[in-house]
Design an enzyme around this catalytic site. Sequence first.
Site, short mmCIF file in Angstrom:
data_model
loop_
_atom_site.label_atom_id
_atom_site.label_comp_id
_atom_site.label_asym_id
_atom_site.label_seq_id
_atom_site.Cartn_x
_atom_site.Cartn_y
_atom_site.Cartn_z
N HIS A 179 52.60 29.01 12.09
CA HIS A 179 52.38 27.90 13.03
C HIS A 179 53.31 28.02 14.26
O HIS A 179 54.39 28.63 14.19
CB HIS A 179 52.63 26.56 12.33
CG HIS A 179 54.04 26.41 11.84
ND1 HIS A 179 55.07 26.01 12.66
CD2 HIS A 179 54.59 26.65 10.64
CE1 HIS A 179 56.20 25.99 11.99
NE2 HIS A 179 55.95 26.38 10.75
N ARG A 189 51.25 21.05 11.02
CA ARG A 189 51.63 22.06 12.01
C ARG A 189 50.78 23.33 11.87
O ARG A 189 50.46 23.99 12.86
CB ARG A 189 53.14 22.36 11.95
CG ARG A 189 53.70 22.82 10.61
CD ARG A 189 55.22 22.72 10.66
NE ARG A 189 55.95 23.26 9.52
CZ ARG A 189 56.23 22.60 8.41
NH1 ARG A 189 55.78 21.37 8.25
NH2 ARG A 189 56.96 23.17 7.45
N GLU A 200 54.73 25.49 3.35
CA GLU A 200 56.06 26.10 3.48
C GLU A 200 56.79 25.96 2.14
O GLU A 200 56.49 25.05 1.34
CB GLU A 200 56.83 25.40 4.61
CG GLU A 200 58.23 25.92 4.88
CD GLU A 200 58.28 27.42 5.14
OE1 GLU A 200 58.08 28.21 4.18
OE2 GLU A 200 58.55 27.83 6.29
N HIS A 225 52.96 29.33 7.08
CA HIS A 225 54.38 29.10 7.38
C HIS A 225 55.22 30.36 7.16
O HIS A 225 54.80 31.28 6.48
CB HIS A 225 54.89 27.98 6.47
CG HIS A 225 54.07 26.75 6.60
ND1 HIS A 225 54.43 25.70 7.42
CD2 HIS A 225 52.86 26.41 6.08
CE1 HIS A 225 53.50 24.77 7.37
NE2 HIS A 225 52.53 25.18 6.56
O1 LIG Z 1 61.07 25.07 6.74
C1 LIG Z 1 61.75 25.44 7.70
O2 LIG Z 1 62.80 24.91 8.04
C2 LIG Z 1 61.30 26.64 8.50
O3 LIG Z 1 59.98 26.50 8.78
C3 LIG Z 1 61.55 27.93 7.80
O4 LIG Z 1 62.88 27.99 7.72
P1 LIG Z 1 63.74 29.29 7.31
O5 LIG Z 1 63.57 30.30 8.40
O6 LIG Z 1 65.10 28.73 7.22
O7 LIG Z 1 63.23 29.76 5.97
#
Ligand SMILES: O=C(O)[C@H](O)COP(=O)(O)O
Length: 342
Positions: free
Chosen positions: A97, A146, A200, A270
Amino acid sequence: MANAMLHQTVGTLQLLSNSGIHCQVGNNSVRLLPRDLKVELGFSKRGSNSFGEKKFSVIQASASLTSVFDPVLSPSNKGPHESLKKSNEAALILIRHGESLWNEKNLFTGCVDVPLTKKGVEEAIEAGKRISNIPVDMIFTSALIRAQMTAMLAMTQHRRKKVPIIMHNENEQARLWSQIHSEDTIKQSIPVVAAWQLNERMYGELQGLNKQETADRFGKEKVHEWRRSYDIPPPNGESLEMCAQRAVAYFKDEIEPQLISGKNVMIAAHGNSLRSIIMYLDELTSQEVISLELSTGIPMLYIFKEGKFMRRGSPIAPTEAGVYAYTRRLAQYRQKLDETLN
Ligand SMILES: O=C(O)[C@H](O)COP(=O)(O)O
């Protein structure tokens, strides 16, 4: 894994020596791949048959065939991508996203449902331009806004102006009330399936915390371990391994059968659910996936052919595919678009 049962009365299976099993049920044809087949075949021998050349009656087979027989998605709905289907080649586009309001604020987001920023909207549109010449027959997104915004905004740029339509199969009434009663309209639509399994990674007690402040408080190393190790979960959250278990299982059960049946698929999801899927596609080790980072809004193209996923890179612009992005079939598709739409 969901099972589909085949009996000799409803279909036939043809054994292909090293490229899987070709399965025909009515008008639906699908090739099951050796690497994922957990097929139990029972054969009753007919006459003096021998394996490979002579005929057997299939008593029963089970394999991951979920969704292949969805009438809306059936390959018998011939569309403009017929040439790609015939070649048994399918395109798979992955898009993380665009920037969300919490990406902008540097907050751990995980499964919190936060929309895109203006920049995220622009990234999604830009991603759409890059893939505007690549066929899309079906879209999978996470259940989070998102990813859904990204998919829908990207599709506004596609040259084949099909309409992406979110499927509502959450209960019988939702399914009935969202039915489309025109075959022509169905042909001009792209089913969009939203699945929580593509969400995610659930970031547990880190959700809503500032990434920099968390590093200051718990130490850079600890936070890096939570964010990038394979099997160490953040407090009360999911490790990448746990996220991979549900995301890859969903990919194998629901998405791969569509690719096998010749559908060109886009997945909008994600950072971590896509890292898990890429780990599976590129056969990365749990060590290698640690250093895999995905930018927001950059589409990645894979070609699925003969049971294998080939990474083709990222189309760089609507007019440029990048030196290795287009296969011959994709180039033909694009030429057809040029001829019919210009
Ligand atoms: O969920 C989150 O904060 C980001 O989309 C992914 O975070 P990360 O790069 O810390 O895994």
